[in-house]
Motif scaffolding. Structure first.
Motif, short mmCIF file in Angstrom:
data_model
loop_
_atom_site.label_atom_id
_atom_site.label_comp_id
_atom_site.label_asym_id
_atom_site.label_seq_id
_atom_site.Cartn_x
_atom_site.Cartn_y
_atom_site.Cartn_z
N VAL A 1 0.00 29.37 -48.77
CA VAL A 1 -0.33 29.28 -47.34
C VAL A 1 0.42 28.13 -46.67
O VAL A 1 1.10 28.32 -45.66
CB VAL A 1 -1.86 29.09 -47.15
N GLN B 1 3.70 28.45 -43.90
CA GLN B 1 3.27 28.16 -42.54
C GLN B 1 3.68 26.76 -42.06
O GLN B 1 3.25 26.31 -41.00
CB GLN B 1 1.74 28.30 -42.44
N ASN B 2 4.51 26.10 -42.86
CA ASN B 2 5.06 24.77 -42.49
C ASN B 2 3.98 23.75 -42.17
O ASN B 2 4.11 22.95 -41.24
CB ASN B 2 6.02 24.91 -41.30
N GLN B 3 2.89 23.77 -42.97
CA GLN B 3 1.85 22.77 -42.80
C GLN B 3 2.06 21.57 -43.73
O GLN B 3 1.29 20.62 -43.71
CB GLN B 3 0.48 23.41 -43.11
#
Length: 361
Positions: free
Chosen positions: A335, A339-341
């Motif tokens: 995830v 999602q570039n978190q």
């Protein structure tokens, strides 16, 4: 390339690429052996200090050793290529100091040149592994026991506890008890560890334990060096110490009562959701009859709401309790990186190691 997931415990390091329904591809001892410059081992007669423990009670204590260990894990074990390093997710134990988090992210970006980093607490990840975002974890590690409450993916630190006792203390207890009943046997800690893994068990309850002390039959076991040792009631004493800490000389409640008292500090409307989604993790929880004893104690505990254990999904790897934090890390990695978190190299270059507190929480 999938992100790498690393769960570095005090005794065992688990690592592999983020494939959640598989066991980690690399499961190795965290402890390392000191080597001389020519690549040979240090002779025991030359030095007593021949082993190095990079991780103690869940936290990195020897950063030079940790760097060597990660170099082996990433470039040899996972076959990363120098100059083409990927993304990495690290699991974190309860109450990891800020300075340790910063030093880890600095090591990974500056020494290993990773392209992305994320870290998450082991309690949260162990719940993800069984499909939950809220609940409690009871994690009995090699050097500590962590009891954590998690609501909507966030650890509730007010309702979480760490106890500086763990599997290594149970090994010492077994060695001590066997020494009393086998005074002529010279038992090493490593042999005691193997005996614990093979024989340690939990009695059904305190009454059954007291009966075992009087009536338990002994059996003989041959140690690797040929010595013969008799083991009987001692194997139950190891498990009982988790429910009666006075056996270890500790003035403390048993592990189920500790869990209930920890959760009692959160609001009453959340207590049911937490206790009824309890997950056991750590190698010690796979001890024979530990789970059934835990459930028996839960049915007798002082709380109006009783802890209930969550069973892992059937499609998850066997022995999930041994590496549930790693599996949860593999799920989360699927995830946060797409999602570039995560913390990117640009984030790190702009802000420095303190970026880890903003991006990984």
């Amino acid at each position: 390339m999938e992100a790498a997931v690393v769960d570095a415990g005090s005794k065992i390091l688990k690592a592999g690429f983020a494939i959640p329904d598989q066991a980690p591809s690399l499961i190795i001892p965290t402890q390392m052996k000191r080597m001389l410059d020519d690549g040979s081992s240090v002779d025991n007669s030359m030095s007593e200090d021949v082993t190095v423990d990079p991780v103690v009670q869940g936290c990195v204590k020897d950063w030079d050793a940790m760097e060597d260990l990660l170099h082996h894990v990433l470039y040899t074990g996972l076959e990363w290529e120098v100059g083409n390093e990927g993304q990495i997710l690290f699991t974190e134990p309860l109450c990891t100091p800020k300075a340790v988090r910063e030093q880890l992210v600095q090591l990974l970006f500056e020494t290993f040149n990773v392209s992305g980093f994320y870290a998450s607490e082991q309690a949260v990840l162990s719940l993800y592994a069984v499909g939950r975002i809220s609940g409690c974890t009871v994690d009995i590690g090699h050097g500590k026991i962590d009891i954590a409450a998690v609501l909507e993916g966030a650890v509730q630190h007010i309702a979480s506890r760490r106890f500086e006792v763990g599997g290594s203390d149970l090994t010492k207890l077994l060695a001590q008890e066997l020494g009393k009943s086998n005074p002529m046997v010279n038992l090493s800690i490593s042999d005691a560890e193997k005996l614990k893994e093979q024989f340690a068990s939990c009695a059904e309850d305190e009454v059954a334990y007291d009966r075992m002390l009087r009536t338990c039959e002994t059996e003989e076991h041959t140690l690797p060096d040929g010595q013969v040792i008799r083991i009987g009631r001692e194997k139950y004493t190891v498990g009982e110490a988790l429910f009666q800490p006075s056996i270890l000389g500790l003035e403390a409640h048993g592990i189920v009562e500790q869990l209930v008292r920890s959760v009692a500090t959160v609001s009453s409307e959340n207590q049911k959701q937490l206790l009824e989604n309890t997950v056991l993790c750590g190698g010690t929880t796979s001890m024979t009859s530990f789970e059934s004893r835990f459930q028996k104690e839960a049915s007798l505990c002082s709380s109006a709401i009783r802890p209930c254990l969550v069973k892992p999904p059937e499609y998850m790897p066997e022995n999930l309790a041994m590496y549930s934090a790693w599996v949860g890390g593999a799920i989360l990695a699927k995830v946060v990186f797409p999602q570039n978190q995560h913390v990117t190299k640009a984030d790190y270059d702009e802000t420095g190691p303190s970026i880890v507190h903003r991006k990984c929480f």
